[in-house]
Write a protein that holds these residues in place. Structure first.
Motif, PDB file in Angstrom:
ATOM      1  N   ASP A   1      -4.012   4.055   0.260  1.00  8.48           N
ATOM      2  CA  ASP A   1      -4.574   4.117   1.592  1.00  8.48           C
ATOM      3  C   ASP A   1      -4.201   5.419   2.434  1.00  8.48           C
ATOM      4  OD1 ASP A   1      -5.279   3.412   4.415  1.00  8.48           O
ATOM      5  OD2 ASP A   1      -5.111   1.450   3.970  1.00  8.48           O
TER       6      ASP A   1
ATOM      7  N   LEU B   1       0.848  -1.497   0.018  1.00 14.52           N
ATOM      8  CA  LEU B   1      -0.165   0.081   0.272  1.00 14.52           C
ATOM      9  C   LEU B   1       0.741   1.136  -0.141  1.00 14.52           C
ATOM     10  CD1 LEU B   1      -2.597  -1.144   2.713  1.00 14.52           C
ATOM     11  CD2 LEU B   1      -2.694  -1.093   0.096  1.00 14.52           C
TER      12      LEU B   1
ATOM     13  N   HIS C   1     -12.874   1.977   3.528  1.00 18.61           N
ATOM     14  CA  HIS C   1     -12.276   0.894   2.717  1.00 18.61           C
ATOM     15  C   HIS C   1     -13.266  -0.156   2.318  1.00 18.61           C
ATOM     16  CE1 HIS C   1      -8.148   2.239   2.728  1.00 18.61           C
ATOM     17  NE2 HIS C   1      -8.094   2.347   4.019  1.00 18.61           N
TER      18      HIS C   1
ATOM     19  N   TYR D   1      -2.284   5.245   5.527  1.00 16.73           N
ATOM     20  CA  TYR D   1      -1.030   4.728   5.451  1.00 16.73           C
ATOM     21  C   TYR D   1      -0.066   5.089   6.335  1.00 16.73           C
ATOM     22  CZ  TYR D   1       3.401   2.752   3.053  1.00 16.73           C
ATOM     23  OH  TYR D   1       4.492   1.951   2.864  1.00 16.73           O
TER      24      TYR D   1
ATOM     25  N   TYR E   1     -11.968   3.770   9.523  1.00 19.04           N
ATOM     26  CA  TYR E   1     -11.029   2.976   8.318  1.00 19.04           C
ATOM     27  C   TYR E   1     -11.992   1.737   7.839  1.00 19.04           C
ATOM     28  CZ  TYR E   1      -7.366   0.138   6.729  1.00 19.04           C
ATOM     29  OH  TYR E   1      -6.588  -0.249   5.890  1.00 19.04           O
TER      30      TYR E   1
END
Length: 799
Positions: free
Chosen positions: A264, A259, A362, A267, A358
């Motif tokens: 992301d 990633l 995602h 990250y 999160y």
């Protein structure tokens, strides 16, 4: 359409996961070949042999019965590649190295059967990239299969398709994994670390960051993030130790390597924590090295301290005020945590907010629906609720507003805003992502029902997400009778179901009345009776909390009456005019074990723990358990040519005298609490379906209750033999004087008391001896000390 059958499986790689996957295949009676590299010295199968032998020593045991390790067929890539042609499923489980896996695929490809499914057990590598090394003919039959460690106990299995994977392949594999392996399947998208590890490890990393921010200790954090938060009792750092810090570091590295800040927005929080780096540097990898975030020193538990790089005493608990907050309804709980000023409350709100944030950001890239995320976190990380379920229960739009406010204020881990679907459209209108119509799919923008396969029909009451309004067994079907202790109900007007309602399904006189009513009702209006209670345990046995006050108030006569009534209940079940089947899951201890063995048949989930444990509280089995042991010994002798009854009695006596509990349904069968004719069901959610089917089959094939008959006992000479061994154990210091007394009373009952060898006795006669022994011990001070100790601490007292 032809049915996909798995007659044999090949597991490639005899490491920790490969060997344990092979062990679980043995548990469910699937022939398995375990492959690894040829040993450089000694026998070529040396690597696999060492791994198979290691299975017998692992705790918790990956095998239902340790001796079954011998059923794993051993092979190596140099001599036995032809064996692959016999396998219907090939599971690759070698180390997480893309180059090693691709090289192995090239080697095995010529030997894979034309119908076989090939699956990689990887925790996060790209399944599509792995398929690149396979011939075009195998690619449609290739997918990812991610077992969680340890494979026997962890319910979650993630299946991952490539663009070339045929849909039927995944359907066939899900059917096998669900019904034969007993797992809960979630289909994940081919993204780094899939669903559970992607969300779960990101959550653990976020938790570690918040721990540093709020200056909390590991033991306080584990106290806060364990059962109080509705998560695994091991909390955060103890869970990391159990998983293995090297394993955790590998999963973190996969996130770091695959990633970026562009793919992301979280990250920046994926950096390996300094404390984890230090523990890895020290070689302290967690439970496997006996040191990680925690280590044991004698009876003391110590925790690691990064500043001093030493271990200090652990055991600190969280502030009780937050424990009380966490018991509040979801909406009130989250509001209290968000508004709290203490570091522990702010910490809890932060980690919950981070998990919601999160998962929402995602969802579209890692899963088909929100249901998949919630199930993955429940089954893979031991959460009582997934993140979307808790968010929805607490009030979807209010919580969403709080999260976005924290994002805007710079308090969150990422500046990424919540997706638009959180505030607009069908989710906002429905008040959450789970509805009776289905769970939200952000790609289609619709609520989608759970995938339906034929195998799912075997799950009458499968786990469901909050908001789905799925039928509940507590209210399903037609109620025939219900009181505080039992519900009698039916789904088909053919088989009556008795579901125990008491706390921990403890057996009381009132429950015995309910069970006797169940037999009478079944005999009158139904073809059979199933005893099934639908949740985590069958029964922990007699209700000691009721028994002791009755004894104090009335005396031993109250105990004798209660035991006599329990015995009558067991005999009523045994001689019922319709088949009685006990459907067992979890603990069936003491009276629960007796309830099971006095049923005509048992259908047990693989993870069933069955045994007569009364010795632990200074008592003997009193509701027919010892009578069962004596009768079974006589029945086994009658089926053999052996003239001596004692050898058939020894194992049952030992099991009761040592309070042995089968640590699986397979081991319970070895102890004699399950018979060869009983059924072991791998998937807990199929238990009721199978139990009803077995009951109906017995009824329709002319089943009749056993006839009452006398049977021989070992008598005073058998008792003397056992007594001699007990004297040696007592005098050698292996058992206490009170243990000696209890075991002597057990010996007296199972051998029939002061009678000649071979004397024919009835069940009622032996049950009288049981009651006498039970009542004698209830009056003994040391037994009373054990009972009070168990009731107050939950732990046995040795005296």
């Amino acid at each position: 359409m032809s049915r996909f059958q798995v007659k044999k499986v090949a597991v490639l790689g005899a490491g920790v996961m490969g060997a344990q996957i092979a062990a679980h295949l043995v548990n469910v009676k699937v022939p398995v070949v375990l492959f690894d590299l040829p040993a450089k010295e000694g026998p070529k199968n040396g690597v696999v042999t060492k791994a198979v032998e290691g299975l017998k020593k692992l705790k918790p045991s990956p095998l239902g019965v340790a001796d079954d390790a011998a059923l794993v067929q051993q092979a190596n890539y140099e001599e036995h590649m032809e064996l692959l042609r016999e396998c219907d499923l090939v599971i690759e489980a070698i180390a997480e190295r893309m180059d090693w896996k691709l090289d192995l695929y090239k080697k095995i490809a010529p030997f894979v059967a034309p119908h076989a499914i090939v699956a990689s057990n990887t925790s996060g590598l790209s399944i599509t990239k792995l398929s690149d090394a396979l011939p075009e003919a195998i690619k449609p039959r290739f997918c990812g299969i991610h077992f969680f460690n340890p494979p026997r106990y962890m319910y979650l299995v993630e299946l991952i398709a490539t663009p070339a994977t045929q849909p039927k392949i995944l359907d066939d594999l899900e059917t096998f994994v669900t019904s034969v392996l007993g797992k809960g399947v979630v289909r994940a998208k081919d993204t780094p670390n899939f669903i559970a590890n992607r969300v779960g490890i990101a959550g653990m990393l976020a938790t570690m960051r918040e721990v540093e921010k709020f200056g909390l200790t590991y033991d306080v954090v584990d106290d806060l993030t364990g059962k109080k938060l509705g998560r695994a009792s091991s909390g955060t750092f103890r869970t990391a130790d159990v998983v293995g810090l090297d394993t955790m570091a590998h999963v973190i590295k996969t996130l770091q390597d695959t990633l970026s800040a562009e793919t992301d927005p979280f990250y920046g929080s994926f950096a390996t924590p300094e404390v984890l780096k230090k523990l890895l540097e020290l070689g302290n990898l967690g439970q496997k090295t006996k040191a990680g975030f925690y280590k044991k020193a004698g009876r003391d538990i110590l925790r690691f301290e990064l500043d001093s790089e030493t271990y200090v005493p652990a055991g600190e608990k969280a502030d009780e005020v937050y424990g009380r907050m966490l018991k509040k309804p979801a909406a009130e709980r989250l509001k209290l945590l968000r508004n709290s000023t203490g570091p522990q409350g702010q910490f809890l709100w932060s980690i919950l907010r981070n998990s919601f944030h999160y998962a929402a950001v995602h969802l579209a890239t890692i899963a088909e629906t929100a249901r998949d995320v919630d199930f993955a976190m429940r089954w893979g990380f031991g959460m009582k609720q997934g993140p979307f379920e808790l968010w929805q229960e607490a009030g979807w739009l209010q919580v969403a507003q709080w999260i976005q406010e924290d994002i805007d204020a710079g308090k969150a881990l990422s500046k990424a805003p919540l997706p638009k679907w959180v505030f607009e459209g069908p989710v906002a209108k429905a008040g959450g992502v789970h509805t009776p119509e289905g769970s939200f799919n952000p790609t289609s923008g619709q609520f989608e029902p759970r995938r339906v396969l034929t195998v799912h029909a075997r799950q009458l009451f499968p786990e469901a997400v909050l908001g789905s309004d799925a039928p509940k067994w507590q209210t399903a079907g037609r109620t025939v009778h219900e009181d505080d202790t039992v519900r009698l109900w039916t789904l088909d007007h053919d088989v009556l179901i008795a579901s125990i309602k008491t706390k921990m399904h403890a057996i009381s006189p009132e429950l015995c009345e309910g069970l006797q009513l169940a037999v009478d009702t079944a005999e009158k209006d139904f073809a059979g009776l199933v005893i099934w209670s639908g949740d985590e345990m069958f029964s922990v046995g007699a209700d000691l909390q009721v028994m002791l006050p009755a004894f104090m108030a009335v005396g031993v006569s109250a105990i004798e009456d209660a035991e006599g009534f329990m015995q009558q209940t067991m005999l009523k079940l045994r001689y019922a005019g319709v088949p009685v089947v006990s459907a067992i899951r979890g603990m069936a201890l003491g009276g629960g074990c007796e309830l099971a063995v006095y049923s005509h048949k048992r259908v047990a989930a693989m993870e069933s723990y069955i045994g007569l444990v009364e010795v632990g509280v200074g008592l003997v089995p009193g509701a027919g358990g010892l009578t069962y042991i004596a009768r079974r010994a006589a029945e086994m002798q009658a089926q053999s040519t052996h003239k001596d009854l004692l050898p058939f009695l020894t194992e049952g006596f030992t099991a009761a005298a040592m309070a042995k509990v089968g640590t699986s349904a397979l081991e319970s069968r070895k102890l004699g609490y399950l018979l060869d004719s009983d059924v072991i069901v791998p998937n807990k959610d199929e238990l009721l379906y199978v139990a009803i089917a077995e009951t109906r089959a017995m009824a329709t094939t002319g089943w009749r209750a056993p006839l009452k008959r006398l049977f021989p006992v070992a008598g005073r000479s058998g008792k003397a033999t056992i007594q001699g061994q007990l004297v040696n154990m007592r005098d050698g210091g292996f058992i206490s004087q009170h243990d000696f007394r209890i075991a002597s009373l057990i010996a007296n009952v199972v051998t029939g008391g002061d009678v000649d060898t071979g004397t024919l006795v009835s069940e009622e006669y032996l049950m009288t001896l049981e009651r006498q022994a039970f009542c004698e011990l209830v009056q003994h001070p040391k037994t009373q000390e054990r009972i009070l100790g168990m009731l107050s601490t939950g732990k046995p007292v040795r005296n």
